[in-house]
Design an enzyme around this catalytic site. Structure first.
Site, PDB file in Angstrom:
ATOM      1  N   CYS A 101       3.136  -7.886  15.209  1.00  0.00           N
ATOM      2  CA  CYS A 101       4.311  -7.224  15.090  1.00  0.00           C
ATOM      3  C   CYS A 101       5.414  -8.561  15.115  1.00  0.00           C
ATOM      4  O   CYS A 101       6.762  -8.257  15.022  1.00  0.00           O
ATOM      5  CB  CYS A 101       4.655  -6.394  16.634  1.00  0.00           C
ATOM      6  SG  CYS A 101       3.528  -4.965  16.612  1.00  0.00           S
ATOM      7  N   CYS A 134       2.758 -10.324  20.452  1.00  0.00           N
ATOM      8  CA  CYS A 134       1.803  -9.751  19.540  1.00  0.00           C
ATOM      9  C   CYS A 134       2.358 -10.415  18.027  1.00  0.00           C
ATOM     10  O   CYS A 134       3.218 -10.290  17.534  1.00  0.00           O
ATOM     11  CB  CYS A 134       1.735  -8.063  19.475  1.00  0.00           C
ATOM     12  SG  CYS A 134       1.019  -7.531  17.961  1.00  0.00           S
ATOM     13  N   HIS A 173      -1.197  -2.380  16.485  1.00  0.00           N
ATOM     14  CA  HIS A 173      -2.285  -3.425  16.078  1.00  0.00           C
ATOM     15  C   HIS A 173      -3.572  -3.277  16.819  1.00  0.00           C
ATOM     16  O   HIS A 173      -4.521  -3.788  16.388  1.00  0.00           O
ATOM     17  CB  HIS A 173      -1.751  -4.749  15.981  1.00  0.00           C
ATOM     18  CG  HIS A 173      -0.902  -5.053  14.789  1.00  0.00           C
ATOM     19  ND1 HIS A 173       0.628  -4.879  15.149  1.00  0.00           N
ATOM     20  CD2 HIS A 173      -0.871  -4.915  13.572  1.00  0.00           C
ATOM     21  CE1 HIS A 173       1.249  -5.045  14.010  1.00  0.00           C
ATOM     22  NE2 HIS A 173       0.447  -5.048  13.184  1.00  0.00           N
ATOM     23  N   CYS A 228      -1.449  -3.961  21.931  1.00  0.00           N
ATOM     24  CA  CYS A 228      -0.348  -3.444  20.999  1.00  0.00           C
ATOM     25  C   CYS A 228      -0.780  -2.067  20.636  1.00  0.00           C
ATOM     26  O   CYS A 228      -1.624  -1.935  20.047  1.00  0.00           O
ATOM     27  CB  CYS A 228      -0.178  -4.353  19.955  1.00  0.00           C
ATOM     28  SG  CYS A 228       0.820  -3.645  18.720  1.00  0.00           S
ATOM     29  N   HIS A 272       4.112   1.523   2.304  1.00  0.00           N
ATOM     30  CA  HIS A 272       5.167   0.785   1.683  1.00  0.00           C
ATOM     31  C   HIS A 272       5.828   1.656   0.324  1.00  0.00           C
ATOM     32  O   HIS A 272       7.029   1.471   0.103  1.00  0.00           O
ATOM     33  CB  HIS A 272       5.142  -0.658   1.361  1.00  0.00           C
ATOM     34  CG  HIS A 272       4.435  -1.553   2.297  1.00  0.00           C
ATOM     35  ND1 HIS A 272       3.075  -1.886   1.992  1.00  0.00           N
ATOM     36  CD2 HIS A 272       4.730  -1.962   3.318  1.00  0.00           C
ATOM     37  CE1 HIS A 272       2.453  -2.530   3.180  1.00  0.00           C
ATOM     38  NE2 HIS A 272       3.564  -2.716   3.849  1.00  0.00           N
ATOM     39  N   LYS A 306      -3.328   5.033  11.489  1.00  0.00           N
ATOM     40  CA  LYS A 306      -2.268   4.794  10.575  1.00  0.00           C
ATOM     41  C   LYS A 306      -2.728   3.752   9.505  1.00  0.00           C
ATOM     42  O   LYS A 306      -3.659   2.892   9.800  1.00  0.00           O
ATOM     43  CB  LYS A 306      -1.331   3.859  11.408  1.00  0.00           C
ATOM     44  CG  LYS A 306      -0.386   3.389  10.521  1.00  0.00           C
ATOM     45  CD  LYS A 306       0.547   2.225  11.247  1.00  0.00           C
ATOM     46  CE  LYS A 306       1.684   1.467  10.390  1.00  0.00           C
ATOM     47  NZ  LYS A 306       1.974   0.340  10.753  1.00  0.00           N
ATOM     48  N   LYS A 347      -2.365  -2.532   6.612  1.00  0.00           N
ATOM     49  CA  LYS A 347      -3.115  -3.558   5.994  1.00  0.00           C
ATOM     50  C   LYS A 347      -4.202  -4.315   7.202  1.00  0.00           C
ATOM     51  O   LYS A 347      -5.233  -4.712   6.913  1.00  0.00           O
ATOM     52  CB  LYS A 347      -2.134  -4.690   5.566  1.00  0.00           C
ATOM     53  CG  LYS A 347      -1.175  -4.923   6.273  1.00  0.00           C
ATOM     54  CD  LYS A 347       0.234  -5.721   5.455  1.00  0.00           C
ATOM     55  CE  LYS A 347       1.595  -5.719   6.255  1.00  0.00           C
ATOM     56  NZ  LYS A 347       2.427  -5.897   5.341  1.00  0.00           N
ATOM     57  N   HIS A 351       0.852  -1.177  -0.004  1.00  0.00           N
ATOM     58  CA  HIS A 351      -0.010   0.106  -0.147  1.00  0.00           C
ATOM     59  C   HIS A 351       0.934   1.191   0.048  1.00  0.00           C
ATOM     60  O   HIS A 351       2.168   1.160  -0.113  1.00  0.00           O
ATOM     61  CB  HIS A 351      -1.054  -0.054   1.137  1.00  0.00           C
ATOM     62  CG  HIS A 351      -0.258  -0.072   2.457  1.00  0.00           C
ATOM     63  ND1 HIS A 351       0.244   0.941   3.239  1.00  0.00           N
ATOM     64  CD2 HIS A 351      -0.567  -1.010   3.397  1.00  0.00           C
ATOM     65  CE1 HIS A 351       0.690   0.580   4.170  1.00  0.00           C
ATOM     66  NE2 HIS A 351       0.401  -0.799   4.615  1.00  0.00           N
TER      67      HIS A 351
HETATM   68  O1  ME8 Z   1       7.610  -4.501   9.713  1.00  0.00           O
HETATM   69  N1  ME8 Z   1       3.033   4.989   6.837  1.00  0.00           N
HETATM   70  O2  ME8 Z   1       7.188  -5.109   7.430  1.00  0.00           O
HETATM   71  P1  ME8 Z   1       5.804  -4.403   7.136  1.00  0.00           P
HETATM   72  C1  ME8 Z   1       4.315   5.026   6.539  1.00  0.00           C
HETATM   73  N2  ME8 Z   1       8.812  -7.227   7.901  1.00  0.00           N
HETATM   74  N3  ME8 Z   1       5.120   3.859   6.327  1.00  0.00           N
HETATM   75  C2  ME8 Z   1       4.267   2.572   6.356  1.00  0.00           C
HETATM   76  C3  ME8 Z   1       3.001   2.616   6.617  1.00  0.00           C
HETATM   77  C4  ME8 Z   1       2.238   3.810   7.032  1.00  0.00           C
HETATM   78  N4  ME8 Z   1       0.977   3.793   7.431  1.00  0.00           N
HETATM   79  N5  ME8 Z   1       2.630   1.270   6.728  1.00  0.00           N
HETATM   80  C5  ME8 Z   1       3.893   0.470   6.413  1.00  0.00           C
HETATM   81  C6  ME8 Z   1       7.827  -5.190   8.705  1.00  0.00           C
HETATM   82  N6  ME8 Z   1       4.778   1.495   6.201  1.00  0.00           N
HETATM   83  C7  ME8 Z   1       9.097  -6.306   8.865  1.00  0.00           C
HETATM   84  C8  ME8 Z   1      10.002  -5.482   8.509  1.00  0.00           C
HETATM   85  S1  ME8 Z   1      12.793  -5.260   8.371  1.00  0.00           S
HETATM   86  C9  ME8 Z   1      14.220  -6.218   8.676  1.00  0.00           C
HETATM   87  C10 ME8 Z   1      11.568  -6.166   8.652  1.00  0.00           C
HETATM   88  C11 ME8 Z   1       6.199   1.059   5.684  1.00  0.00           C
HETATM   89  O3  ME8 Z   1       5.404  -4.990   5.992  1.00  0.00           O
HETATM   90  C12 ME8 Z   1       7.305   1.620   6.698  1.00  0.00           C
HETATM   91  O4  ME8 Z   1       8.474   1.426   5.808  1.00  0.00           O
HETATM   92  O5  ME8 Z   1       4.925  -4.366   8.252  1.00  0.00           O
HETATM   93  C13 ME8 Z   1       7.195   0.401   7.674  1.00  0.00           C
HETATM   94  O6  ME8 Z   1       8.388   0.377   8.579  1.00  0.00           O
HETATM   95  C14 ME8 Z   1       7.166  -0.704   7.007  1.00  0.00           C
HETATM   96  O7  ME8 Z   1       6.205  -0.263   5.847  1.00  0.00           O
HETATM   97  C15 ME8 Z   1       6.560  -1.957   7.778  1.00  0.00           C
HETATM   98  O8  ME8 Z   1       6.247  -3.059   6.702  1.00  0.00           O
END
Ligand code: ME8
Length: 645
Positions: free
Chosen positions: A135, A132, A152, A149, A27, A301, A304, A24
């Site tokens: 997370c 959680c 979430h 959390c 990302h 926020k 997903k 989304h």
């Molecule tokens: O946390 N606003 O993956 P994830 C801004 N797999 N950025 C956002 C966002 C939002 N509302 N939502 C997501 C994970 N992001 C782990 C990471 S790394 C070794 C492992 C972006 O799919 C932002 O960069 O939940 C956030 O830190 C990341 O997606 C979380 O992606």
């Protein structure tokens, strides 16, 4: 031409995204930011490397696959390719795409685990804790909000089992020292403060395994095949495994210069788990963790799990990839949260891109055709000097401000510097009135000077916009007749004034960014101000006035004060690391979220007072009428702490 200092290689990473749902806007933001940083550093003519990828093991993915009646690997393949295929469509040019299910990654995880185990930093024990699944980590009681959390909004599960633990607590003091000694290790500084404050309490050791009786979807521990590796211990290592740790040339070249970008949701895992893991494994630490805020939709926020997400592809298709990238980089103050709405994209496109940049571009090209047959004229430097017809000084200031901001991931500020120069060029046209100069043949040398400066300014702008809007940058260069030369994307070259060759051909353009018509525009109701008594206060002398120390300041935090109806507690940044807390009676006119990121004017030498038990160290200037308050601000951002006279 100013020689640039020799810069080092640049390695940029994004988080690797979970494959439990489609990409989304959140990302897309992080990955575009990394792409912008990569392209900007490539402009400095240094080797760059940009890594992104997907995080595919763990409970969360296993659960999502089960819901879809697929095997975890089939499921991960499907979603991972959605991410991988999205990036080129957003003009993102990553050098590698790592998946934690890649053999190259699994081997490195096993190798690092064995090293740390042999060193004695991993032990076996029983543990009970609050987990959680969203997370994928255990929470300490003190981190929960109302028992839930904070991300979430779900109560974590209580889990009790025997597991392997990493002695993270042994590295606590070392980590605090490291953060204190390296101001750029975690930035912007509010996140550094947050981590330091978390580290004031004792750290617990980190549970790094899951028994296969509960979860099989993971990397088997090299020293006990009844367990898989905890997903965060696995995932964080992607940043080194992708470079071919430990022996690959890529690892040697790029690892010492690594910059991570993440959002604040994964601050603790990156600022605490990751450096302690690196230290235990004997791997040098990363340079900086660059932390941005959340894109919010409505009041929460975009995520997903909450389902309130904006699809990056639909937005790109509607508004165009460059406008979309520009909006994301310009609208979010890196480090703070931003509210997403389509109205705000449209406003940015119409104001910044169609009006300010687009109009300037078509106007200058149209005049070049009208007065000089679509060719770059020659300009006499003496005429420029004599009649003050040069934009060079402002252009150089713009490049300096831009570079300073881009170096520290303040993309919004970098763009603000470019757009300040664009408005300067628009004013320059109005001041110099080329149409009047064109009426008198004796004034032709001045007309030439004006047009050359404008064309040159646009060439410089096209270069500075390249990292953010690569397509637009190329279109601009094509119309300015310089697109064949890749040097035009080197910062040194962009900065060099007077690069356009007299006599070279320009191309006409209709509109760089067409305006977006909004059908139903709701005009705000005019404000009726009645009962205002415009009585003036008694006269004061200039000396009286100059006793006031007025300063610009940026709001970095704001919150309501319990039981105080009108008051907000506002924390402002006054530049050079100085912060102040102000108690302001403006809560009827502003929510805390609206204030964050705003630049305000502060009466900085007002004697501190206590209001509702809170110390207030100054006052924020605002206009006041019957409807409430409007905080005084500037039309262009200025450095926090600048005196206001
Ligand atoms: O946390 N606003 O993956 P994830 C801004 N797999 N950025 C956002 C966002 C939002 N509302 N939502 C997501 C994970 N992001 C782990 C990471 S790394 C070794 C492992 C972006 O799919 C932002 O960069 O939940 C956030 O830190 C990341 O997606 C979380 O992606």
């Amino acid at each position: 031409m100013t020689a640039l200092t020799k810069e080092k290689p640049f390695y940029i990473t994004t988080p690797i995204y979970y494959v439990n749902a489609k990409p989304h806007l959140g990302h897309a933001y992080t990955t575009i930011a990394a792409d912008v940083a990569r392209r900007y550093h490539a402009m400095k003519n240094v080797p760059t490397y940009f890594l992104t990828g997907t995080d595919e093991h763990g409970d969360k993915i296993a659960e999502a696959a089960k819901n879809e009646q697929m095997s975890p690997k089939e499921y991960a393949d499907r979603i991972s390719s959605l991410f991988k295929d999205l990036w080129p469509q957003l003009d993102i040019r990553n050098d590698d795409f790592i998946r934690t299910t890649d053999e190259r990654h699994k081997n490195v995880v096993a190798q690092v685990l064995s090293n740390i185990y042999e060193k004695g930093d991993i032990y076996y024990s029983e543990y009970e804790g609050l987990y959680c699944v969203g997370c994928e980590r255990f929470y300490q009681e003190r981190e929960l909000v109302d028992g839930k959390c904070p991300d979430h909004l779900k109560e974590p599960q209580r889990i009790k089992e025997s597991n392997y633990f990493f002695k993270m607590s042994a590295y606590q003091d070392w980590l605090i020292d490291h953060i204190n000694q390296h101001p750029d290790f975690i930035r912007p500084k509010q996140y550094r403060n947050e981590v330091l404050s978390f580290l004031k309490e004792p750290l617990e050791d980190l549970c790094i395994s899951r028994p296969k009786t509960r979860l099989t979807w993971g990397i088997t521990l090299p020293f006990d095949d009844k367990f898989v590796t905890y997903v965060w211990f696995d995932a964080l290592l992607n940043y080194v495994s992708a470079l071919g740790f430990p022996d690959d040339e890529k690892f040697r070249t790029f690892w010492p210069h690594v910059q991570h970008i993440i959002a604040k949701d994964i601050l603790k895992t990156h600022a605490i788990y990751w450096p302690t893991m690196l230290k235990a494994a004997g791997i040098p630490l990363f340079q900086s963790l660059n932390v941005h805020g959340f894109w919010n939709m409505g009041d929460s926020k975009m995520s997903k799990s909450l389902g309130n997400v904006a699809n990056p592809l639909t937005l790109k298709d509607t508004y165009g990839v460059d406008a979309y990238r520009f909006f994301l980089m310009r609208d979010m103050v890196f480090g703070l949260d931003s509210n997403f709405s389509e109205e705000s994209i449209i406003q940015r496109i119409n104001t910044d891109l169609a009006n300010d940049l687009g109009n300037l571009f078509s106007r200058v090209l149209a005049m070049s055709f009208k007065y000089f047959d679509g060719r770059v004229p020659e300009s006499d430097p003496h005429v420029e000097e004599e009649f003050d017809l040069s934009l060079e000084k402002e252009a150089m200031d713009a490049v300096d401000d831009y570079s300073e901001s881009m170096d520290t991931f303040a993309f919004h500020k970098g763009l603000a510097a470019v757009f300040k120069f664009i408005s300067r060029m628009n004013k320059f046209i109005d001041e110099k009135a080329p149409w009047d100069l064109a009426k008198d043949p004796a004034l032709k040398p001045r007309l030439q000077a004006v047009m050359v400066n404008l064309l040159e300014g646009l060439r410089l702008v096209s270069g500075l916009l390249y990292p953010i809007m690569p397509g637009t940058s190329k279109t601009m260069q094509t119309h300015l007749g310089v697109d064949a030369d890749p040097d035009y994307y080197l910062l040194e070259h962009v900065r060099a004034w007077k690069q356009l060759v007299p006599g070279s051909e320009l191309k006409k353009i209709k509109a760089l960014f067409p305006r977006i018509e909004v059908k139903e525009s709701k005009q705000p109701e005019p404000v009726q101000v009645t009962g205002l008594k415009p009585e003036l206060k008694p006269e004061i002398t200039f000396d009286d006035f100059s006793k006031l120390d007025l300063r610009t300041a940026t709001v970095i935090h704001a919150e309501a004060i319990p039981k105080a109806e009108k008051l907000l507690k506002v924390t402002v940044d006054m530049g050079e690391g100085r912060e102040r807390t102000i108690v302001a009676g403006i809560s009827k006119s502003y929510s805390p979220e609206e204030l964050i990121g705003k630049q305000v004017i502060l009466v900085a030498n007002l004697k501190p007072v206590k209001l509702m038990g809170q110390l207030s160290e100054g006052m924020i200037l605002a206009a006041s009428d019957k409807k409430g308050f409007v905080v005084a601000s500037f039309d262009t951002k200025v450095k926090a702490g600048t005196p206001v006279k």
